[in-house]
Design a protein around this motif. Structure first.
Motif, PDB file in Angstrom:
ATOM      1  N   ALA A 162     -76.970 -37.307  34.161  1.00 28.60           N
ATOM      2  CA  ALA A 162     -76.596 -36.142  33.358  1.00 28.60           C
ATOM      3  C   ALA A 162     -76.640 -34.868  34.203  1.00 28.60           C
ATOM      4  O   ALA A 162     -75.803 -33.966  34.048  1.00 28.60           O
ATOM      5  CB  ALA A 162     -77.524 -36.015  32.156  1.00 28.60           C
ATOM      6  N   HIS A 163     -77.624 -34.791  35.088  1.00 24.54           N
ATOM      7  CA  HIS A 163     -77.715 -33.652  36.009  1.00 24.54           C
ATOM      8  C   HIS A 163     -76.486 -33.607  36.912  1.00 24.54           C
ATOM      9  O   HIS A 163     -75.891 -32.546  37.131  1.00 24.54           O
ATOM     10  CB  HIS A 163     -79.004 -33.777  36.831  1.00 24.54           C
ATOM     11  CG  HIS A 163     -79.337 -32.570  37.643  1.00 24.54           C
ATOM     12  ND1 HIS A 163     -80.497 -32.464  38.384  1.00 24.54           N
ATOM     13  CD2 HIS A 163     -78.658 -31.402  37.865  1.00 24.54           C
ATOM     14  CE1 HIS A 163     -80.520 -31.300  39.003  1.00 24.54           C
ATOM     15  NE2 HIS A 163     -79.412 -30.638  38.709  1.00 24.54           N
ATOM     16  N   TYR A 180     -72.210 -45.170  35.904  1.00 20.03           N
ATOM     17  CA  TYR A 180     -72.545 -45.565  34.540  1.00 20.03           C
ATOM     18  C   TYR A 180     -74.035 -45.834  34.485  1.00 20.03           C
ATOM     19  O   TYR A 180     -74.612 -46.436  35.389  1.00 20.03           O
ATOM     20  CB  TYR A 180     -71.759 -46.814  34.141  1.00 20.03           C
ATOM     21  CG  TYR A 180     -71.987 -47.248  32.711  1.00 20.03           C
ATOM     22  CD1 TYR A 180     -71.693 -46.373  31.661  1.00 20.03           C
ATOM     23  CD2 TYR A 180     -72.502 -48.501  32.416  1.00 20.03           C
ATOM     24  CE1 TYR A 180     -71.898 -46.764  30.344  1.00 20.03           C
ATOM     25  CE2 TYR A 180     -72.709 -48.898  31.107  1.00 20.03           C
ATOM     26  CZ  TYR A 180     -72.409 -48.018  30.068  1.00 20.03           C
ATOM     27  OH  TYR A 180     -72.627 -48.404  28.767  1.00 20.03           O
ATOM     28  N   THR A 181     -74.677 -45.405  33.402  1.00 21.75           N
ATOM     29  CA  THR A 181     -76.134 -45.488  33.300  1.00 21.75           C
ATOM     30  C   THR A 181     -76.647 -46.831  32.795  1.00 21.75           C
ATOM     31  O   THR A 181     -77.859 -47.053  32.769  1.00 21.75           O
ATOM     32  CB  THR A 181     -76.657 -44.383  32.368  1.00 21.75           C
ATOM     33  OG1 THR A 181     -75.969 -44.477  31.108  1.00 21.75           O
ATOM     34  CG2 THR A 181     -76.424 -43.016  32.984  1.00 21.75           C
ATOM     35  N   SER A 186     -77.553 -44.210  26.478  1.00 25.12           N
ATOM     36  CA  SER A 186     -77.926 -43.300  27.561  1.00 25.12           C
ATOM     37  C   SER A 186     -76.698 -42.626  28.160  1.00 25.12           C
ATOM     38  O   SER A 186     -76.748 -41.439  28.518  1.00 25.12           O
ATOM     39  CB  SER A 186     -78.719 -44.046  28.643  1.00 25.12           C
ATOM     40  OG  SER A 186     -77.918 -45.012  29.296  1.00 25.12           O
ATOM     41  N   PHE A 187     -75.581 -43.346  28.246  1.00 28.38           N
ATOM     42  CA  PHE A 187     -74.383 -42.702  28.787  1.00 28.38           C
ATOM     43  C   PHE A 187     -73.833 -41.685  27.795  1.00 28.38           C
ATOM     44  O   PHE A 187     -73.246 -40.679  28.201  1.00 28.38           O
ATOM     45  CB  PHE A 187     -73.314 -43.730  29.152  1.00 28.38           C
ATOM     46  CG  PHE A 187     -72.236 -43.166  30.043  1.00 28.38           C
ATOM     47  CD1 PHE A 187     -72.519 -42.786  31.346  1.00 28.38           C
ATOM     48  CD2 PHE A 187     -70.944 -42.993  29.575  1.00 28.38           C
ATOM     49  CE1 PHE A 187     -71.542 -42.242  32.164  1.00 28.38           C
ATOM     50  CE2 PHE A 187     -69.957 -42.458  30.386  1.00 28.38           C
ATOM     51  CZ  PHE A 187     -70.253 -42.079  31.683  1.00 28.38           C
ATOM     52  N   GLY A 188     -74.053 -41.936  26.516  1.00 31.67           N
ATOM     53  CA  GLY A 188     -73.652 -40.957  25.511  1.00 31.67           C
ATOM     54  C   GLY A 188     -74.331 -39.621  25.705  1.00 31.67           C
ATOM     55  O   GLY A 188     -73.733 -38.562  25.484  1.00 31.67           O
ATOM     56  N   THR A 189     -75.598 -39.652  26.148  1.00 25.77           N
ATOM     57  CA  THR A 189     -76.298 -38.385  26.399  1.00 25.77           C
ATOM     58  C   THR A 189     -75.708 -37.656  27.599  1.00 25.77           C
ATOM     59  O   THR A 189     -75.690 -36.423  27.636  1.00 25.77           O
ATOM     60  CB  THR A 189     -77.809 -38.623  26.634  1.00 25.77           C
ATOM     61  OG1 THR A 189     -78.007 -39.382  27.830  1.00 25.77           O
ATOM     62  CG2 THR A 189     -78.436 -39.354  25.458  1.00 25.77           C
ATOM     63  N   VAL A 190     -75.218 -38.415  28.573  1.00 26.14           N
ATOM     64  CA  VAL A 190     -74.553 -37.802  29.734  1.00 26.14           C
ATOM     65  C   VAL A 190     -73.289 -37.080  29.282  1.00 26.14           C
ATOM     66  O   VAL A 190     -73.049 -35.919  29.639  1.00 26.14           O
ATOM     67  CB  VAL A 190     -74.208 -38.870  30.791  1.00 26.14           C
ATOM     68  CG1 VAL A 190     -73.375 -38.260  31.924  1.00 26.14           C
ATOM     69  CG2 VAL A 190     -75.466 -39.510  31.349  1.00 26.14           C
ATOM     70  N   CYS A 194     -71.939 -32.470  28.686  1.00 30.12           N
ATOM     71  CA  CYS A 194     -70.866 -32.041  29.580  1.00 30.12           C
ATOM     72  C   CYS A 194     -69.612 -31.764  28.751  1.00 30.12           C
ATOM     73  O   CYS A 194     -69.197 -32.614  27.954  1.00 30.12           O
ATOM     74  CB  CYS A 194     -70.601 -33.150  30.610  1.00 30.12           C
ATOM     75  SG  CYS A 194     -69.700 -32.648  32.062  1.00 30.12           S
ATOM     76  N   CYS A 195     -68.997 -30.598  28.936  1.00 23.48           N
ATOM     77  CA  CYS A 195     -67.838 -30.246  28.113  1.00 23.48           C
ATOM     78  C   CYS A 195     -66.498 -30.580  28.780  1.00 23.48           C
ATOM     79  O   CYS A 195     -65.441 -30.216  28.266  1.00 23.48           O
ATOM     80  CB  CYS A 195     -67.890 -28.772  27.740  1.00 23.48           C
ATOM     81  SG  CYS A 195     -67.549 -27.634  29.105  1.00 23.48           S
TER      82      CYS A 195
END
Length: 265
Positions: A162-163, A180-181, A186-190, A194-195
């Motif tokens: 995400a960072h 990919y996480t 967890s990938f949804g949080t990434v 991010c816009c």
């Protein structure tokens, strides 16, 4: 958004799904003319035949087969490079300009940043400078951002990924490519942090086609915008069919079993 940038993004993204299948072919500088990329005309032709939205390559390869009669595909010119022969393979340096890419007819440019590397500062500056220049020309920027360095314990950690995505966004990229996480949540949080569109990298070549297709499918379900994957695509034994199957997953929301059956596996 600038009209020029909007037009160029539509050459990379499917305008109906707002998703993309990008096939990077920039491996020659890193590791040499590997299997699948020896004949660039054939490689690009197969990606076009399968339905890829764009290919990504260094400036010198464009003359080796990007534009072919009766065929077209989005072109992203990669501006960063390093080799596996270097004692510092994660230290990427700029080897091209936005203007170089425009002269070649590119639809976008890409820059690679390895967060955590000793030369991180220079790579961040390069991405920022390229993004500023590209904005002036109306050229989209794809930022490939990974966490690779002495302090990085797990480059697939969701917070770390995400960072990475956020760095690409904040420095002016229009698309960001990250690992990919490993799972949808967890990938949804990434993606949520991010816009801009987030696409997944392929990583090491996978032995299982099913695992690869499942990863792509799950990333889409998490809100991702597609993929930017090289070796797992162009080195596949039936790569045209594989790209067609990816098209079904990314742009037609087919399930993995149906896509796999289409390949014949």
């Amino acid at each position: 958004m600038q009209i020029g940038k909007s037009i160029r993004l539509e050459r990379i993204f499917n305008r109906n799904t707002e998703r993309t299948i990008i096939v990077p072919m920039d491996h020659g500088i890193s590791v040499g003319p590997i299997e699948g990329l020896r004949d660039m005309r054939e490689a690009v032709g197969d990606m076009v035949q399968g339905g890829a939205n764009a290919v990504l390559m260094h400036k010198g390869l464009v003359r080796c087969g990007h534009r072919m009669e009766g065929r077209d595909v989005g072109l992203i010119v990669h501006l960063s490079a390093s080799t596996s022969l270097s004692p510092f393979p994660n230290a990427k340096t700029l080897v091209g300009t936005v203007e170089d890419a425009l002269r070649l007819g590119a639809d976008a440019v890409s820059v690679h940043v390895n967060l955590g590397d000793e030369t991180e500062a220079r790579m961040l500056q390069d991405l920022g400078d390229v993004a500023s220049c590209a904005q002036g020309w109306g050229v989209p920027v794809l930022a490939m951002v990974y966490a690779r360095g002495p302090k990085v314990k797990d480059e697939f950690d969701p917070e770390t990924v995400a960072h990475c995505a956020r760095v690409g966004e904040e420095l002016g990229a229009d698309i960001v490519k990250v690992p990919y996480t490993g799972d949808i949540d967890s990938f949804g949080t990434v993606v949520d942090g991010c816009c801009i569109p987030v696409v997944i990298a392929g990583g090491p070549k996978l032995d299982s086609t099913r695992d690869f297709l499942q990863m792509v499918s799950d990333s889409i379900r998490a809100g991702g915008s597609g993929l930017s994957v090289g070796r797992n695509v162009f080195q596949h034994k039936n790569r045209v069919r594989l790209v067609e199957a990816l098209h079904k997953i990314v742009h037609e929301d087919e399930d993995v079993d149906a896509a796999l059956a289409y390949i014949g596996e």
